[in-house]
Design a protein around this motif. Structure first.
Motif, PDB file in Angstrom:
ATOM      1  N   LEU A   1      -5.341  10.221 -55.080  1.00  0.00           N
ATOM      2  CA  LEU A   1      -4.948  10.191 -56.498  1.00  0.00           C
ATOM      3  C   LEU A   1      -4.948   8.765 -57.047  1.00  0.00           C
ATOM      4  CD1 LEU A   1      -2.082  12.860 -56.551  1.00  0.00           C
ATOM      5  CD2 LEU A   1      -4.317  13.056 -57.642  1.00  0.00           C
TER       6      LEU A   1
ATOM      7  N   LEU B   1      -6.729   6.295 -55.929  1.00  0.00           N
ATOM      8  CA  LEU B   1      -8.121   5.819 -55.980  1.00  0.00           C
ATOM      9  C   LEU B   1      -8.837   6.317 -57.236  1.00  0.00           C
ATOM     10  CD1 LEU B   1     -10.637   4.444 -54.838  1.00  0.00           C
ATOM     11  CD2 LEU B   1     -10.979   6.402 -53.333  1.00  0.00           C
ATOM     12  N   VAL B   2      -8.742   7.627 -57.538  1.00  0.00           N
ATOM     13  CA  VAL B   2      -9.454   8.130 -58.720  1.00  0.00           C
ATOM     14  C   VAL B   2      -8.883   7.515 -60.002  1.00  0.00           C
ATOM     15  CG1 VAL B   2     -10.357  10.285 -57.741  1.00  0.00           C
ATOM     16  CG2 VAL B   2      -8.102  10.290 -58.788  1.00  0.00           C
ATOM     17  N   PHE B   3      -7.573   7.313 -60.045  1.00  0.00           N
ATOM     18  CA  PHE B   3      -6.972   6.701 -61.240  1.00  0.00           C
ATOM     19  C   PHE B   3      -7.340   5.218 -61.331  1.00  0.00           C
ATOM     20  CE2 PHE B   3      -3.845   4.738 -63.940  1.00  0.00           C
ATOM     21  CZ  PHE B   3      -3.819   5.621 -65.005  1.00  0.00           C
TER      22      PHE B   3
ATOM     23  N   LEU C   1      -9.997   3.750 -60.209  1.00  0.00           N
ATOM     24  CA  LEU C   1     -11.406   3.616 -60.612  1.00  0.00           C
ATOM     25  C   LEU C   1     -11.566   3.848 -62.115  1.00  0.00           C
ATOM     26  CD1 LEU C   1     -13.233   5.410 -57.642  1.00  0.00           C
ATOM     27  CD2 LEU C   1     -13.213   2.959 -58.138  1.00  0.00           C
ATOM     28  N   GLN C   2     -10.780   4.775 -62.682  1.00  0.00           N
ATOM     29  CA  GLN C   2     -10.826   4.988 -64.143  1.00  0.00           C
ATOM     30  C   GLN C   2     -10.457   3.695 -64.876  1.00  0.00           C
ATOM     31  OE1 GLN C   2      -8.570   8.326 -65.731  1.00  0.00           O
ATOM     32  NE2 GLN C   2      -8.835   9.387 -63.791  1.00  0.00           N
TER      33      GLN C   2
ATOM     34  N   LYS D   1     -12.727   1.383 -67.297  1.00  0.00           N
ATOM     35  CA  LYS D   1     -12.323   1.083 -68.681  1.00  0.00           C
ATOM     36  C   LYS D   1     -12.234  -0.421 -68.902  1.00  0.00           C
ATOM     37  CE  LYS D   1      -9.670   5.166 -69.966  1.00  0.00           C
ATOM     38  NZ  LYS D   1      -8.326   5.758 -70.009  1.00  0.00           N
TER      39      LYS D   1
ATOM     40  N   TRP E   1       4.134   9.311 -68.815  1.00  0.00           N
ATOM     41  CA  TRP E   1       4.251  10.042 -67.550  1.00  0.00           C
ATOM     42  C   TRP E   1       3.248   9.550 -66.516  1.00  0.00           C
ATOM     43  CZ3 TRP E   1       8.329  12.501 -66.095  1.00  0.00           C
ATOM     44  CH2 TRP E   1       9.192  13.030 -67.059  1.00  0.00           C
ATOM     45  N   THR E   2       2.082   9.083 -66.979  1.00  0.00           N
ATOM     46  CA  THR E   2       1.078   8.571 -66.039  1.00  0.00           C
ATOM     47  C   THR E   2       1.629   7.355 -65.298  1.00  0.00           C
ATOM     48  OG1 THR E   2      -0.698   9.377 -67.447  1.00  0.00           O
ATOM     49  CG2 THR E   2      -1.287   7.687 -65.852  1.00  0.00           C
TER      50      THR E   2
ATOM     51  N   VAL F   1       4.267   8.514 -62.773  1.00  0.00           N
ATOM     52  CA  VAL F   1       3.700   9.130 -61.556  1.00  0.00           C
ATOM     53  C   VAL F   1       3.120   8.067 -60.632  1.00  0.00           C
ATOM     54  CG1 VAL F   1       1.823  10.628 -60.721  1.00  0.00           C
ATOM     55  CG2 VAL F   1       3.303  11.417 -62.555  1.00  0.00           C
ATOM     56  N   LEU F   2       2.388   7.099 -61.198  1.00  0.00           N
ATOM     57  CA  LEU F   2       1.795   6.023 -60.382  1.00  0.00           C
ATOM     58  C   LEU F   2       2.878   5.257 -59.629  1.00  0.00           C
ATOM     59  CD1 LEU F   2      -0.862   4.576 -62.841  1.00  0.00           C
ATOM     60  CD2 LEU F   2      -1.349   5.614 -60.619  1.00  0.00           C
TER      61      LEU F   2
ATOM     62  N   LYS G   1       4.759   7.498 -56.950  1.00  0.00           N
ATOM     63  CA  LYS G   1       3.984   7.728 -55.721  1.00  0.00           C
ATOM     64  C   LYS G   1       3.987   6.494 -54.835  1.00  0.00           C
ATOM     65  CE  LYS G   1       0.189   8.983 -57.545  1.00  0.00           C
ATOM     66  NZ  LYS G   1      -1.149   9.441 -57.853  1.00  0.00           N
TER      67      LYS G   1
ATOM     68  N   PHE H   1      -2.231  17.197 -68.053  1.00  0.00           N
ATOM     69  CA  PHE H   1      -1.849  15.865 -67.567  1.00  0.00           C
ATOM     70  C   PHE H   1      -2.566  15.552 -66.262  1.00  0.00           C
ATOM     71  CE2 PHE H   1       0.731  13.482 -64.526  1.00  0.00           C
ATOM     72  CZ  PHE H   1       0.846  12.268 -65.182  1.00  0.00           C
TER      73      PHE H   1
ATOM     74  N   PHE I   1      -5.397  12.882 -65.371  1.00  0.00           N
ATOM     75  CA  PHE I   1      -5.057  11.869 -64.357  1.00  0.00           C
ATOM     76  C   PHE I   1      -6.173  11.757 -63.318  1.00  0.00           C
ATOM     77  CE2 PHE I   1      -3.031   9.912 -60.765  1.00  0.00           C
ATOM     78  CZ  PHE I   1      -1.984   9.174 -61.269  1.00  0.00           C
ATOM     79  N   VAL I   2      -6.695  12.886 -62.867  1.00  0.00           N
ATOM     80  CA  VAL I   2      -7.690  12.910 -61.793  1.00  0.00           C
ATOM     81  C   VAL I   2      -9.106  12.711 -62.326  1.00  0.00           C
ATOM     82  CG1 VAL I   2      -8.720  14.351 -59.971  1.00  0.00           C
ATOM     83  CG2 VAL I   2      -6.245  14.342 -60.298  1.00  0.00           C
TER      84      VAL I   2
ATOM     85  N   VAL J   1     -17.106  10.524 -61.055  1.00  0.00           N
ATOM     86  CA  VAL J   1     -16.455   9.524 -60.187  1.00  0.00           C
ATOM     87  C   VAL J   1     -15.474  10.227 -59.242  1.00  0.00           C
ATOM     88  CG1 VAL J   1     -14.985   7.469 -60.119  1.00  0.00           C
ATOM     89  CG2 VAL J   1     -16.761   7.664 -61.862  1.00  0.00           C
TER      90      VAL J   1
ATOM     91  N   VAL K   1     -15.663  10.533 -55.122  1.00  0.00           N
ATOM     92  CA  VAL K   1     -14.542  10.181 -54.237  1.00  0.00           C
ATOM     93  C   VAL K   1     -14.292  11.323 -53.254  1.00  0.00           C
ATOM     94  CG1 VAL K   1     -12.020   9.834 -54.160  1.00  0.00           C
ATOM     95  CG2 VAL K   1     -13.421   8.515 -55.758  1.00  0.00           C
TER      96      VAL K   1
ATOM     97  N   THR L   1     -18.937   4.490 -59.645  1.00  0.00           N
ATOM     98  CA  THR L   1     -18.429   3.759 -60.824  1.00  0.00           C
ATOM     99  C   THR L   1     -19.574   3.006 -61.505  1.00  0.00           C
ATOM    100  OG1 THR L   1     -16.277   3.532 -59.760  1.00  0.00           O
ATOM    101  CG2 THR L   1     -16.706   2.069 -61.605  1.00  0.00           C
TER     102      THR L   1
END
Lengths: 240, 68
Positions: free
Chosen positions: A73, A75-77, A79-80, A84, A115-116, A119-120, A123, B13, B17-18, B25, B29, B58
Motif C-alpha cells: 500500500l 509503495l503504490v501510494f 509512486l503516485q 505527481k 484520511w489519506t 492512514v499513511l 500504518k 477512498f 488510495f491504491v 502502476v 506493482v 512509473t
C-alpha cells in the motif's frame, strides 16, 4: 537496570523508530499535521492494546503478511506522489508552494479531515511500533530484563521524536513540490523494502539497503524530470 | 441509506488510495510482487525486481501523461 540490554534495545529500536518518525514527518509536512499526528496516535493506541493483550506472546505474531500488505500500500501510494511531483515540477518548476500552502487542492481536502494522511501515518507507526515491541519482548525476555528493554526502547522513541520535531521547522522551508517528489520517493522506498521482506526477499545489507532504495527512487525522480520535459517538448513540436 | 453511503465512500477512498491517477502502476506493482515471490520460491535473487517494476511502470505512465 541491565545496561547491555538497555543499550542493545535502544539501538535496535532506534532503527525502527527512525523509519516511523520519517513517515510521520513526511506526511505531516506535505499533507496535514493534524491527520499525521492523529494517525500516529491511533497507531500507538492500537499498538498499546496489542501489547497489553498479547504480552510476551507478541513473538508469535506473523510479521511477514503485515509487512507485505503495509509495504504494498505504501509503495503504490508513494509512486503516485512521485509521479505527481515529477509532473508538477516539470510543468511549473521547483520553487513553488512554500510555507503553509497546499501542494494541490486535489491532494488534501481543505475543509475535511485528511484520511489519506491519517492512514499513511497510522500504518507506518503501527507496523514499526509492532517491530519495536517484538524487539523489546525478544531482547528483554531472553535476558530476563524486560524493564531495561522497555526503558531502552522508550528512550529511542523520545530521542528520535524530538529529532523529528526539530527537523520539522527545517523541512517546512522546502518548496512543497520538491517535498512531494522526495516524500513520494521515501514512501516508495519503505514500501518496496517492507513488501519485499513480506514475501521473503533477502535485501543486500538488510536495513542498510533502505538508504540505497531512497537514493534510487529520489535519483530516478530527478532523472524522470528531465525525460518528462523532453517528452513534453517533442509532443508540443509534433502538435504544431 | 447512511450506511450504504458510508460504505461507498470507504470503497472510493481505498480505490483512490491504491489506484490513483493511473491503474497501470498499481498493476505493475502487483506483477512485480508476484514475480519477486516466484524468484524467492525458486531460490534466486529477487531484490532487484520490485524497484525495476515500480520505476519502469512509473516512467511509462509519465511518458503517457507528458505526451497528452
Amino acid at each position: 537496570m541491565n545496561v547491555p540490554v538497555l543499550v542493545t534495545t535502544f539501538f535496535a529500536a532506534a532503527i525502527e523508530v527512525i523509519e516511523m518518525v520519517a513517515i510521520v514527518v513526511a506526511v505531516g509536512s506535505t499533507r496535514s499535521w493534524r491527520a499525521a499526528l492523529a494517525g500516529a496516535g491511533g497507531g500507538l493506541v492500537v499498538l498499546v492494546a496489542l501489547v497489553a493483550a498479547l504480552g510476551t506472546a507478541l513473538r508469535t505474531v506473523p510479521l511477514a503478511p503485515i509487512r507485505l500488505v503495509v509495504g504494498a500500500l505504501l509503495l503504490v501510494f508513494g509512486l503516485q506522489w512521485l509521479r505527481k511531483g515529477v509532473l508538477r515540477i516539470a510543468a511549473g518548476g521547483w520553487a513553488i508552494g512554500q510555507g503553509e500552502e497546499h501542494v494541490d487542492e486535489g491532494d488534501v481536502p481543505p475543509d475535511r479531515f485528511d484520511w489519506t494522511g491519517f492512514v499513511l501515518s497510522f500504518k507506518g507507526v503501527s507496523l514499526e511500533g509492532l517491530e519495536v515491541a517484538i524487539i523489546v519482548v525478544a531482547v528483554g525476555g531472553a535476558a530476563g530484563a524486560l524493564g531495561s528493554a522497555v526503558v531502552g526502547a522508550a528512550a529511542a522513541v523520545v530521542v528520535l521524536a524530538a529529532v523529528g520535531a526539530l527537523t520539522y521547522r527545517w523541512i517546512a522551508r522546502i518548496p512543497r513540490r520538491a517535498l512531494q517528489l522526495f516524500v513520494g520517493a521515501l514512501l516508495s522506498a519503505f514500501g518496496t523494502f517492507w513488501a519485499g521482506q513480506g514475501i521473503g526477499v533477502g535485501w543486500p545489507g538488510d536495513e542498510v539497503s533502505l538508504l540505497g532504495l531512497v537514493a534510487l527512487y529520489a535519483g530516478a525522480g530527478v532523472g524522470l524530470l528531465s525525460l518528462v520535459r523532453g517528452w513534453r517538448r517533442s509532443a508540443s513540436l509534433e502538435s504544431r | 441509506m447512511i450506511v450504504l453511503r458510508w460504505l461507498r465512500a470507504f470503497a472510493e477512498f481505498w480505490i483512490d488510495f491504491v489506484v490513483g491517477d493511473d491503474w497501470t502502476v498499481a498493476a505493475a506493482v502487483l506483477v512485480g510482487l508476484l514475480g519477486s515471490w516466484g524468484l524467492v520460491e525458486a531460490g534466486l535473487p529477487a531484490w532487484w525486481l520490485l524497484p525495476v517494476a515500480a520505476l519502469g511502470s512509473t516512467a511509462v505512465s509519465l511518458r503517457r501523461a507528458a505526451r497528452r
